[in-house]
Design a protein around this motif. Structure first.
Motif, mmCIF file in Angstrom:
data_model
loop_
_atom_site.group_PDB
_atom_site.id
_atom_site.type_symbol
_atom_site.label_atom_id
_atom_site.label_comp_id
_atom_site.label_asym_id
_atom_site.label_seq_id
_atom_site.Cartn_x
_atom_site.Cartn_y
_atom_site.Cartn_z
ATOM 1 N N ILE A 44 0.587 -0.776 0.252
ATOM 2 C CA ILE A 44 -0.153 0.027 -0.148
ATOM 3 C C ILE A 44 0.965 1.645 -0.313
ATOM 4 N N TYR A 45 0.617 1.944 -1.193
ATOM 5 C CA TYR A 45 1.336 3.197 -1.518
ATOM 6 C C TYR A 45 0.573 4.149 -0.496
ATOM 7 N N ASP A 103 -5.278 -7.543 -2.084
ATOM 8 C CA ASP A 103 -5.415 -9.412 -2.269
ATOM 9 C C ASP A 103 -3.020 -9.324 -2.015
ATOM 10 N N ALA A 104 -3.558 -10.783 -1.791
ATOM 11 C CA ALA A 104 -1.457 -10.742 -2.282
ATOM 12 C C ALA A 104 -1.590 -10.667 -3.767
ATOM 13 N N GLY A 105 -0.170 -10.115 -3.072
ATOM 14 C CA GLY A 105 0.537 -9.321 -4.611
ATOM 15 C C GLY A 105 0.006 -8.545 -5.093
ATOM 16 N N GLU A 106 -0.963 -7.735 -4.913
ATOM 17 C CA GLU A 106 -1.429 -6.766 -5.165
ATOM 18 C C GLU A 106 -0.874 -5.107 -4.831
ATOM 19 N N THR A 107 -0.697 -3.921 -5.457
ATOM 20 C CA THR A 107 -0.550 -2.605 -5.205
ATOM 21 C C THR A 107 -1.770 -1.648 -5.364
ATOM 22 N N LYS A 108 -2.127 -1.280 -4.162
ATOM 23 C CA LYS A 108 -2.941 -0.249 -3.938
ATOM 24 C C LYS A 108 -2.720 1.006 -3.608
ATOM 25 N N TYR A 109 -3.137 2.251 -4.083
ATOM 26 C CA TYR A 109 -2.357 3.547 -3.598
ATOM 27 C C TYR A 109 -3.136 4.588 -2.993
ATOM 28 N N VAL A 110 -3.041 5.176 -2.523
ATOM 29 C CA VAL A 110 -4.250 5.543 -1.076
ATOM 30 C C VAL A 110 -3.583 6.957 -1.107
ATOM 31 N N GLU A 131 -1.773 4.026 -12.729
ATOM 32 C CA GLU A 131 -0.741 5.180 -13.696
ATOM 33 C C GLU A 131 -1.359 6.471 -12.964
ATOM 34 N N LYS A 132 -1.731 7.098 -12.559
ATOM 35 C CA LYS A 132 -2.067 8.359 -12.232
ATOM 36 C C LYS A 132 -0.849 8.773 -11.234
ATOM 37 N N ALA A 133 -0.836 7.068 -9.943
ATOM 38 C CA ALA A 133 0.006 7.457 -9.170
ATOM 39 C C ALA A 133 1.716 6.774 -9.364
ATOM 40 N N LYS A 134 1.461 5.875 -10.545
ATOM 41 C CA LYS A 134 3.024 5.565 -10.328
ATOM 42 C C LYS A 134 3.979 7.388 -11.553
ATOM 43 N N GLU A 135 2.660 7.633 -12.207
ATOM 44 C CA GLU A 135 3.411 8.890 -12.656
ATOM 45 C C GLU A 135 3.372 9.998 -11.921
ATOM 46 N N GLU A 136 2.993 9.763 -10.572
ATOM 47 C CA GLU A 136 3.462 10.970 -10.120
ATOM 48 C C GLU A 136 4.899 10.244 -9.058
#
Length: 152
Positions: A44-45, A103-110, A131-136
């Motif tokens: 979780i980011y 979920d296992a192996g999943e990445t969430k962006y908060v 997409e937006k999170a990785k860009e920023e």
């Protein structure tokens, strides 16, 4: 003389706001050395844009009632957790929460974003698209604990 005094006050105000912004290693610089996920875990980011709006509002971020970091302008941090249901929360004059499944192996962006409140500002939490999170993320500074991140 008044002009110099106004410039000095303005300069102090800007520098005090900037002092509240995150500084440190950028995500782009540390991405290659970040730990891999353990089996059964997800990541979780937590991220916040570098906007000066609400820069002084920097509440703790809690995940299932445990403080995991702070909402700092221009900053990000991450935590790895076992799969399951999570509630992220931030409190100022009011508490704002966000519930989600990991979920296992999943990445969430908060994303944490300041907003206007009745007496003081507040921080609203919402899930961001990958997409937006990785860009920023590339331009944001790491605000987590370097030692813990390297050890995981």
């Amino acid at each position: 003389m008044k002009r110099i005094a106004r410039m000095l006050i303005a300069g102090l105000a800007v520098s005090s706001l900037l002092a509240g912004c995150a500084s440190g290693v950028k995500h782009a610089e540390m991405a290659a050395s970040m730990p891999t996920l353990k089996p059964g875990e997800g990541r979780i980011y937590f991220l916040r844009s570098a906007s000066m709006f609400g820069a002084a509002i920097q509440p703790d971020i809690r995940l299932n009632s445990q403080v995991v970091g702070e909402s700092k302008p221009g900053g990000f941090f991450f935590v790895d957790r076992t799969a399951g249901k999570y509630v992220a929360a931030a409190s100022t004059e009011t508490e704002k929460t966000l519930s989600f499944m990991l979920d296992a192996g999943e990445t969430k962006y908060v994303r944490s974003s300041p907003s206007l409140g009745l007496m003081v500002g507040r921080v609203v939490l919402e899930l961001e698209t990958p997409e937006k999170a990785k860009e920023e993320l590339a331009s944001l500074s790491y605000t987590g604990d370097q030692v813990k991140a390297a050890a995981k």
